[in-house]
Design a protein around this motif. Sequence first.
Motif, mmCIF file in Angstrom:
data_model
loop_
_atom_site.group_PDB
_atom_site.id
_atom_site.type_symbol
_atom_site.label_atom_id
_atom_site.label_comp_id
_atom_site.label_asym_id
_atom_site.label_seq_id
_atom_site.Cartn_x
_atom_site.Cartn_y
_atom_site.Cartn_z
ATOM 1 N N ASP A 66 0.855 -1.188 0.000
ATOM 2 C CA ASP A 66 0.000 0.000 0.000
ATOM 3 C C ASP A 66 0.894 1.241 0.000
ATOM 4 O O ASP A 66 0.752 2.123 0.838
ATOM 5 N N ASP A 67 1.804 1.288 -0.986
ATOM 6 C CA ASP A 67 2.737 2.413 -1.090
ATOM 7 C C ASP A 67 2.014 3.707 -1.406
ATOM 8 O O ASP A 67 2.431 4.783 -0.988
ATOM 9 N N ARG A 101 2.985 -2.172 -9.601
ATOM 10 C CA ARG A 101 2.998 -3.635 -9.646
ATOM 11 C C ARG A 101 1.596 -4.206 -9.533
ATOM 12 O O ARG A 101 1.277 -5.224 -10.148
ATOM 13 N N ALA A 102 0.789 -3.573 -8.727
ATOM 14 C CA ALA A 102 -0.573 -4.088 -8.537
ATOM 15 C C ALA A 102 -1.454 -2.970 -7.987
ATOM 16 O O ALA A 102 -0.982 -2.056 -7.309
ATOM 17 N N ALA A 103 -2.752 -3.070 -8.307
ATOM 18 C CA ALA A 103 -3.738 -2.110 -7.806
ATOM 19 C C ALA A 103 -4.962 -2.866 -7.309
ATOM 20 O O ALA A 103 -5.491 -3.745 -8.006
ATOM 21 N N THR A 104 -5.401 -2.526 -6.117
ATOM 22 C CA THR A 104 -6.587 -3.140 -5.518
ATOM 23 C C THR A 104 -7.515 -2.021 -5.058
ATOM 24 O O THR A 104 -7.051 -1.034 -4.482
ATOM 25 N N SER A 105 -8.793 -2.168 -5.288
ATOM 26 C CA SER A 105 -9.712 -1.109 -4.871
ATOM 27 C C SER A 105 -10.985 -1.712 -4.284
ATOM 28 O O SER A 105 -11.228 -2.921 -4.378
ATOM 29 N N TYR A 106 -11.790 -0.867 -3.727
ATOM 30 C CA TYR A 106 -13.082 -1.298 -3.170
ATOM 31 C C TYR A 106 -13.934 -1.973 -4.229
ATOM 32 O O TYR A 106 -14.637 -2.953 -3.951
ATOM 33 N N ASP A 119 -19.122 6.248 6.134
ATOM 34 C CA ASP A 119 -20.336 6.872 5.612
ATOM 35 C C ASP A 119 -20.569 6.537 4.137
ATOM 36 O O ASP A 119 -21.456 7.110 3.488
ATOM 37 N N SER A 120 -19.753 5.615 3.577
ATOM 38 C CA SER A 120 -19.919 5.116 2.197
ATOM 39 C C SER A 120 -19.768 6.193 1.134
ATOM 40 O O SER A 120 -20.307 6.064 0.025
ATOM 41 N N THR A 121 -19.034 7.245 1.421
ATOM 42 C CA THR A 121 -18.849 8.300 0.428
ATOM 43 C C THR A 121 -17.480 8.229 -0.257
ATOM 44 O O THR A 121 -17.284 8.861 -1.295
ATOM 45 N N ILE A 122 -16.546 7.478 0.316
ATOM 46 C CA ILE A 122 -15.186 7.423 -0.220
ATOM 47 C C ILE A 122 -14.767 5.973 -0.379
ATOM 48 O O ILE A 122 -14.945 5.152 0.532
ATOM 49 N N GLY A 123 -14.210 5.652 -1.546
ATOM 50 C CA GLY A 123 -13.640 4.334 -1.778
ATOM 51 C C GLY A 123 -12.142 4.439 -1.978
ATOM 52 O O GLY A 123 -11.631 5.474 -2.431
ATOM 53 N N LEU A 124 -11.429 3.379 -1.629
ATOM 54 C CA LEU A 124 -9.970 3.404 -1.686
ATOM 55 C C LEU A 124 -9.443 2.558 -2.842
ATOM 56 O O LEU A 124 -10.016 1.520 -3.185
ATOM 57 N N VAL A 125 -8.310 3.043 -3.391
ATOM 58 C CA VAL A 125 -7.503 2.275 -4.329
ATOM 59 C C VAL A 125 -6.116 2.174 -3.718
ATOM 60 O O VAL A 125 -5.467 3.204 -3.469
ATOM 61 N N THR A 126 -5.648 0.971 -3.421
ATOM 62 C CA THR A 126 -4.308 0.795 -2.847
ATOM 63 C C THR A 126 -3.382 0.267 -3.937
ATOM 64 O O THR A 126 -3.725 -0.689 -4.648
ATOM 65 N N LEU A 127 -2.209 0.897 -4.048
ATOM 66 C CA LEU A 127 -1.266 0.574 -5.111
ATOM 67 C C LEU A 127 0.046 0.078 -4.532
ATOM 68 O O LEU A 127 0.590 0.683 -3.597
ATOM 69 N N ALA A 420 -8.911 1.563 11.517
ATOM 70 C CA ALA A 420 -7.471 1.749 11.706
ATOM 71 C C ALA A 420 -6.661 1.020 10.640
ATOM 72 O O ALA A 420 -5.587 1.476 10.245
ATOM 73 N N GLY A 421 -7.174 -0.102 10.116
ATOM 74 C CA GLY A 421 -6.438 -0.861 9.118
ATOM 75 C C GLY A 421 -6.240 -0.115 7.820
ATOM 76 O O GLY A 421 -5.364 -0.468 7.020
ATOM 77 N N ALA A 422 -7.044 0.913 7.548
ATOM 78 C CA ALA A 422 -6.898 1.677 6.314
ATOM 79 C C ALA A 422 -5.582 2.440 6.274
ATOM 80 O O ALA A 422 -5.105 2.807 5.208
#
Length: 724
Positions: A66-67, A101-106, A119-127, A420-422
């Motif tokens: 999750d750089d 190298r890789a991308a993962t998202s909601y 509040d379901s307004t923001i989604g994450l993309v971890t790279l 906290a894991g985010a």
Amino acid sequence: MSDRLSASLYRRRAAVLWVSAVALVLAGIGGLGVENRLVHGGFSDPGAQSSHAARLVAEHFPTAGDDLVLLLRGADPVDTPTTTTLGTELTRRAERSPGVRAATSYWTAGRAPSLRSRDSTIGLVTLSLSGDEDDRARTAERLVPDIRRHAGGLTVMAAGPAQVQSEVGEQTAHDLLLAEAVAMPITLVLLLLVFGSAVAATLPLVIALLSVLATRTVLNALAGTVSISVYSMNSTTALGLGLAIDYSLFILARFREELRTGATVREALVPTVRRAGRTVAFSALTVALSLVALLVFPQFFLRSFAYGGIVVVLTAAAGAAFVLPALLAVLGHRVDRYDVFARLRSPERRAAAPENGRWYRFATAVMRRPALYGGGVIVLLLLLASPFTRVSSGLFDDRSLPADSQVHRATQLLRDRFDAGALGTVPVVVRGAGRDLDAYARTLSSVHDVRQVTAATGSYAAGRKVQDPGPATLMDGDTALLSVVSAVEQDSSSGTALVRALRKADPPDGATVWVGGRAAEVEDSTAAIARATPAAIGIVVGSSLVLLFLFTGSVLMPVKALVLNTLSLSATFGAMVFVFQEGHLASLVGSPLHTGTLDATIPILTFCVAFGLSMDYEVFLLSRIRERYLRTGDNTESVAFGLQHTGRIITAAAVLVAVVLFVFAISGVTLLKLLGVGLALAVVLDATLVRAVLVPSFMRLAGRANWWAPGPLRRLHDRVGLRE
């Protein structure tokens, strides 16, 4: 030797200046583009457990990193068709980008709740990004603007270590230009106030320019073989300007003093080069050896300050000892031209005897009651030092940037609206676990502050299995990755406490375990600094004691310098904790965000640099005291004489250096702000309370013992020490 050198500089002054001019041009050319060769990061120990864990994760589990974290927010909740389509498209675009190298998202990872705000307004993309810290920061610098251009109706914010490094690099470059723009005119005005003469005021800046440009050239060459931090350019500029002013002031003051006695220009150069020039060279050696101590640390962030600092010290000294005398030989009495304050100084004041000087009278007053004045200052310094007993070490994060920086606002959203894991899980890499992996995962899940552990065998919480294995690949041969979701933030004391607890957990039989992540990096880096600090202190203290003995022939004087420098530095560290760690009086330095910790690299960096600068002033003062003492044998009068002839110059030099350093208080990066303010405070305390009060008090109480040494050491000094 020094007499021959002064004669040679006088005879060949034109040649020296021509060579210097050519060197200045070549240095300016050689330093071009150095900013692009400096790298980000360098705060971690490459040999630490956390660094090895990071390398194993990159090698075996490239999708787990999750750089860089992208926060995507649209007009509608994250599960609506429009937001889902845009989020998926941006994830795929990021995944295809160079350096990713890789991308993962909601939207592509089964709509995991951990990748969605509460509040379901923001989604994450971890790279997960490839390369080292610098490569990842440059990828973020290129990728984030591209994602924003193709975001459609989504708002894109970026967080993660790569984005922090990218924005720190941009802010650092901006701060350097701003600091130079502010410091140079202020310095010129102060030099004009010190010397009166416009000609004399410009000479230290010429030496500073030569020193800084030469150092940029050397750094540019070194950057091809070693990693050099982007921060080193800011420190090099400040230190080069400060030391060039220091050394030039001392040379100029001695030259003008000799001219006022009626000496010719050639005659004035002899004692200037013999005594002031030698003192400058000796002082530079002391400062350089203090900076050598930074080379014992594994973090290239600290070593970078040694590379740049040593070069800038030696070039500043060389410029002051060789180029400046050649300039003075050409200028002669014209060095005092355009004296804007000439009318304010009466002939009687210019001709006043030393014993009528303010510094002479002040030193005499202090030495009448040395215990009272010295004891009062010691109590004050100890009070200032007391907050340092509460120091808590950490490493810089997004909060080192201004509160309105993009990465800080993005990371604050992660803190406020996500679990906290985010903010990053704790990766635990296990090699050779075999069938015991299930039992080990259960053990880790029962550790305090662990919310969940995900492994190849399933998910675990509170010591029991709560879910069967998911689709994620967490096993590669005999190497397994356990992802630990904690209930605490990694950039906190609770985060490092969790890492220590995880490392204490019994590993599977025959297995090797590495615990990584941000909190582990903090823990390992502070431990590495703690291990190397005794060696660094030994180098600084040992070299200072030896050099001061060679300079003075005394056993007591080096010990005195060590004790007094330690006192002033302790007071500086206490003030740093009080302001930057605890947040008191923070408005005086631009109200930086305080996290309850002090960056672990700054105290040792401040110690090495400030100790060298303190010895700088110690050598300047002792050189004049010793010179007088060898002539008269009167300890008390020699101290007053020495302070009279250096007090104004040391004070002026300290003010100028402090101004140059304090300019970095306007930096948007707390790390630079902390370093600049800390060094400025150390310089001011040393030049005022230590040099003006504690040194006269101590030397008055010690009397003739100041110059004592046992027979063998006295004979050694007679053979190898510095003599008039």
